[in-house]
Design an enzyme around this catalytic site. Structure first.
Site, PDB file in Angstrom:
ATOM      1  N   ASP A  67       0.812  -1.213   0.000  1.00  0.00           N
ATOM      2  CA  ASP A  67       0.000   0.000   0.000  1.00  0.00           C
ATOM      3  C   ASP A  67       0.846   1.264   0.000  1.00  0.00           C
ATOM      4  OD1 ASP A  67       0.894  -0.534   2.570  1.00  0.00           O
ATOM      5  OD2 ASP A  67      -1.072  -1.106   3.312  1.00  0.00           O
ATOM      6  N   ASN A 137      -7.518  -3.790  14.140  1.00  0.00           N
ATOM      7  CA  ASN A 137      -8.894  -4.131  13.730  1.00  0.00           C
ATOM      8  C   ASN A 137      -8.943  -5.301  12.749  1.00  0.00           C
ATOM      9  OD1 ASN A 137      -7.928  -3.042  11.375  1.00  0.00           O
ATOM     10  ND2 ASN A 137      -9.281  -1.258  11.353  1.00  0.00           N
ATOM     11  N   HIS A 139      -7.174  -5.579   9.919  1.00  0.00           N
ATOM     12  CA  HIS A 139      -6.918  -5.288   8.494  1.00  0.00           C
ATOM     13  C   HIS A 139      -5.616  -5.919   8.030  1.00  0.00           C
ATOM     14  CE1 HIS A 139      -4.771  -1.142   9.381  1.00  0.00           C
ATOM     15  NE2 HIS A 139      -3.883  -2.101   9.326  1.00  0.00           N
ATOM     16  N   GLU A 144      -9.662  -2.513   5.249  1.00  0.00           N
ATOM     17  CA  GLU A 144     -10.281  -2.324   6.556  1.00  0.00           C
ATOM     18  C   GLU A 144     -11.502  -3.246   6.692  1.00  0.00           C
ATOM     19  OE1 GLU A 144      -8.510  -0.793   8.516  1.00  0.00           O
ATOM     20  OE2 GLU A 144      -8.098   1.311   8.045  1.00  0.00           O
TER      21      GLU A 144
HETATM   22  C1  F6R Z   1       1.343  -1.529   6.078  1.00  0.00           C
HETATM   23  C2  F6R Z   1       0.153  -2.352   6.149  1.00  0.00           C
HETATM   24  C3  F6R Z   1      -0.631  -2.512   7.403  1.00  0.00           C
HETATM   25  C4  F6R Z   1       0.241  -2.844   8.603  1.00  0.00           C
HETATM   26  C5  F6R Z   1      -0.613  -2.961   9.863  1.00  0.00           C
HETATM   27  C6  F6R Z   1       0.237  -3.183  11.092  1.00  0.00           C
HETATM   28  O1  F6R Z   1       1.927  -1.596   4.792  1.00  0.00           O
HETATM   29  O2  F6R Z   1      -0.205  -2.874   5.152  1.00  0.00           O
HETATM   30  O3  F6R Z   1      -1.591  -3.525   7.220  1.00  0.00           O
HETATM   31  O4  F6R Z   1       0.917  -4.039   8.382  1.00  0.00           O
HETATM   32  O5  F6R Z   1      -1.344  -1.782  10.027  1.00  0.00           O
HETATM   33  O6  F6R Z   1       1.014  -2.049  11.299  1.00  0.00           O
HETATM   34  P1  F6R Z   1       2.090  -2.001  12.481  1.00  0.00           P
HETATM   35  O7  F6R Z   1       3.117  -3.008  12.151  1.00  0.00           O
HETATM   36  O8  F6R Z   1       2.636  -0.587  12.416  1.00  0.00           O
HETATM   37  O9  F6R Z   1       1.338  -2.296  13.730  1.00  0.00           O
END
Ligand code: F6R
Length: 268
Positions: A67, A137, A139, A144
């Site tokens: 992303d 959550n 995702h 989401e």
């Molecule tokens: C980032 C992504 C998100 C993160 C997730 C966990 O490229 O795709 O899905 O992997 O939000 O983020 P952290 O590791 O910062 O808790």
């Protein structure tokens, strides 16, 4: 799913680093799907260290990130492009022309960027190993809760919770994006192998829902139950709400012995 519970976040990164390094040794032209965020930092540090020690090369590797924020230029230090440069790309021998993120330049139509990204992934032969984190959550990428389980790369609005979770990385005066381009859930599911890392108590509920909960768009990560080759690496804290913990540890012991005897490297 292969669920491996390790003692702490450093062990998770070390195990993940070995897994990725093992793949690069066997298939130097691997197509890697990459994630950004706090969890992956330690993994990328391990990979950089292995590269510096002459253990692995990225020369033939192609990467596709999950992303990128919409409305943030690649030069902005908050962009995921800048994150990847900082934590990995600038420190290894990867060809910058083979590093892709779903970036949308000023004036470009994000809908077309999404479709083009899918084409680029296909043209590269698909993703061999997709690295994932998980949101509080549930995702994956920025898919989401309520995202279509059949979605492809497109624009998503971040939930208020995700915006709040990531606000720690933005100063009060900085613009924090609410929109992102993200690989879809079907895009992620097309990867031949998936490696998900989760650490810390904050992730324990989402992890339990992903592994032991029902398959539902309200926990997008639960779709991974349908993938035939997923490895989940957890530290003790992130594994804290799993009910079936004993079985996962037992299974891991059996896989280790299979690996020693026959060189098999996983249980799906
Ligand atoms: C980032 C992504 C998100 C993160 C997730 C966990 O490229 O795709 O899905 O992997 O939000 O983020 P952290 O590791 O910062 O808790």
């Amino acid at each position: 799913m292969e669920i491996i519970i390790l003692k702490d976040a450093d062990s998770v990164a070390a195990f993940g680093g070995e897994l990725v390094a093992g793949l690069l040794r066997v298939s130097p032209a691997t197509v890697l799907g990459l994630a950004s965020g706090g969890t992956q930092l330690a993994l990328y540090h391990k990979l950089v260290a292995k590269h510096r020690a002459g253990e692995i090369s990225f020369r033939q590797v192609t990467t596709f990130n999950l992303d990128e924020y919409l409305g943030v230029t690649p030069a902005n230090p908050q962009s995921y492009r800048a994150y990847m440069q900082r934590v990995l790309f600038d420190h290894v021998d990867i060809d910058p022309r083979r590093t892709f993120l779903p970036e949308c330049a000023e004036g470009q139509n994000p809908l077309l960027v999404g479709r083009l990204y899918e084409k680029k992934i296909s043209a590269a032969g698909g993703i061999d190993l997709q690295i994932l984190g998980i949101g509080v959550n549930g995702h994956i990428g920025f898919n989401e809760p309520s995202s279509s389980l059949n979605s492809r790369t497109r624009v998503k609005t971040l939930t208020r919770q995700t915006v709040a979770d990531n606000s720690r990385l933005f100063s009060a005066s900085e613009f924090q994006p609410r929109l992102a381009l993200t690989m879809g859930i079907a895009t992620i599911m097309d990867a031949r192998r998936i490696l998900l890392l989760a650490t810390g108590e904050k992730k324990a509920e989402a992890v339990a829902k992903m592994i032991e909960g029902p398959l539902t768009a309200m926990c997008p990560a639960s779709i991974l139950q349908m993938h035939q080759r997923v490895t989940v690496l957890l530290d003790e804290a992130a594994a804290g709400q799993l009910k079936n913990r004993d079985y996962y540890d037992w299974t891991h012991l059996q896989s280790q012995s299979l690996q020693e005897r026959f060189g098999l490297d996983h249980e799906a």
